[in-house]
Design an enzyme around this catalytic site. Structure first.
Site: not given
Ligand SMILES: [Zn+2]
Length: 519
Positions: A9-12, A83
């Protein structure tokens, strides 16, 4: 060719359109086209966006699998390099291990050819640019927080005694929490009295149901937020400073700085108690033998079917030996007689206010002098900075000196604030407190804990007290109390002893052998 796919997952992810599902779909499609066999009996979707590999459980699981099944995995694939990692140092450590285990990590959107000469450069570009983004973003956040603080706004969770209240979608402000603020105020007040230790006071409140962990409690007592200030931390070469906050103070500055002095150990303490003091012999430290002037001591002895405690002369028991019960009670009665009446207290009030005005002038002078000293220290800070930049000081030396000078400067700043602060002239609460204390002095002497009793007695009687079994004599009371007591007796119309004059204020200095006239 056996591969493990890895999604994170990525914050953006919203802006980049790279949710876990999208990542997985793209990776599966790629493997399909290339004819790779995906090992997917182990978790491969990471919910943790942590920077370091240690804090990401899924990648840890994958690494363990690879270590245990050497030779079975050929590639570790992810959609983009960011990632895999946004931190070049942790990435290179992990990459080194993977390559050693014969596994090639790669991003399907920008694959690196590990046989080429240029892969380290490209890897650096991919992960390095992701890291740059991170740094920029966190700097922007820091700028934001710093700006908020500098405007006197509370940037995070409000401390105990306050609450954050949302006033609009994007704005919150800090209000006094009327449930907890009274506890905080009471705690500061108790500590400021200097009678009981902060730790003891904390436990006392904990027993009453308001528990604050010890470390947070000490931190709380140091927090200038309570006097309405906001700390703006050192940032971009600017030293730390305080601004007036938008929130309301719940502690007045005088109380606050008194608490600081107590925490710093600057307040004069009564002599350290040696071990535990027998509560029945609390006067032991204060009484002297009327015959030889040696200190009285005491002990408990058994006899007549019971235990009895006695005070006696440590030089010779024949000089004096008295039941402790009687001596203590007599002493309580003696202090009860020292209670002033209302007229005297009004007078006392006036006198203190006069003194206060006199002191104000002095305070101004003192503040100016301190200001001078402060600017000397600030000059020193500048000069060591220059020396450090010129290479005349090592970083260590510089830091050490800077710390010392900064501490000195902030202590002076505190002193100056105390002297310049107009609230300081507000003596009412203090006065009310001492008047209450004086009015109930005998009940304190009878019922307070032995530590409090001793503290009180030593503040009232700076010198030893002589007791012959009937009468107490002392060379000096505390000067202010002395004055009050004398005036009281005069107003009460108590008979004066021969030659003894209780007259004017100037005569209030202790005279040798003063014996209360009402005895
Ligand atoms: Zn003696």
């Amino acid at each position: 060719m056996n591969v493990i796919i890895y999604c994170r997952v990525s914050s953006d992810e919203q802006t980049l359109g790279a949710s876990l599902d999208v990542q997985e779909e793209r990776l599966r499609k790629h493997c399909n086209q290339m004819g790779y066999n995906i090992i997917d009996n182990i978790p491969y979707r990471e919910d943790e966006s942590a920077k370091t590999f240690e804090k990401r459980p899924v990648i840890q699981g994958i690494m363990n699998y690879i270590r245990k099944n050497k030779g079975r995995v050929n590639k570790l694939l992810f959609l983009r390099w960011d990632r895999y990692s946004r931190d070049i140092i942790s990435a290179s450590e992990n990459l080194k291990e993977l390559l050693k285990l014969g596994v090639e990590p790669n991003a399907i959107e920008a694959p690196l050819d590990f046989n080429s000469d240029t892969w380290p450069l490209l890897l650096g570009v991919h992960i390095g640019s992701a890291q740059c983004d991170n740094i920029k973003r966190s700097k922007a956040t820091m700028d934001g927080i710093h700006g908020t603080l500098a405007k006197g706004k509370c940037a995070n969770k409000a401390p105990r005694g306050y609450k954050n209240v949302r006033i609009s979608k994007h704005e919150t402000h800090v209000e006094i929490d009327t449930n907890t603020a009274p506890f905080i105020q009471a705690m500061f007040k108790e500590v400021a009295k200097g009678i009981e230790t902060p730790c003891y006071i904390r436990r006392k409140f904990a027993r009453k149901g308001y528990n604050i962990p010890e470390s947070s409690f000490l931190e709380m007592l140091r927090n200038k937020f309570y006097i309405g200030k906001i700390r703006v931390p050192a940032y971009k070469g600017e030293p730390e400073y305080y601004v007036n906050g938008e929130h309301e103070a719940i502690i007045d500055e005088e109380t606050f700085y008194k608490v600081q002095e107590i925490l710093d150990g600057k307040r004069k303490k009564t002599p350290k108690l040696s071990k535990a003091i027998n509560p029945d012999l609390f006067l032991r430290k204060f009484l002297i033998c009327p015959v030889c002037g040696y200190a009285l001591t005491g002990a408990t002895s058994s006899g007549n079917g019971g235990k009895y405690t006695y005070y006696f002369c440590c030089n010779n028991q024949k000089h004096i030996r008295m039941r402790a019960e009687n001596v203590n009670e007599e002493f309580a009665r003696y202090t009860a007689q020292l209670k002033p009446n209302k007229t005297v207290l009004d007078l006392y009030n006036e006198i203190l206010k006069d003194l206060q005005n006199e002191r104000k002038g002095e305070s101004k002078k003192e503040a100016a002098a301190l200001q001078n000293e402060l600017s000397t220290v600030q000059k020193r800070i500048n000069s060591i900075e220059d020396k450090y930049l010129d290479g005349d000081l090592t970083k260590e030396q510089y830091n050490r000196m800077l710390e010392r000078y900064t501490k000195e400067a902030s202590a002076m700043q505190q002193q100056i604030e105390m002297r310049e602060n107009p609230n300081r002239s507000n003596i009412e609460p203090k006065l009310n407190y001492s008047i209450n204390l004086i009015n109930n002095i005998d009940s304190y002497i009878r019922n307070a804990s032995v530590g409090v009793k001793i503290k009180l007695i030593s503040s009232m009687f700076p010198e030893k007290i002589e007791f012959d079994g009937k009468t107490y004599r002392t060379n000096s009371y505390n000067k202010v109390l002395d004055l009050i007591y004398q005036q009281t007796n005069e107003l009460r119309g108590v008979e004066k002893k021969n030659g003894e004059s209780f007259s004017t204020f100037s005569a209030s200095v202790p005279r040798p052998g003063v014996e209360p006239g009402w005895k």
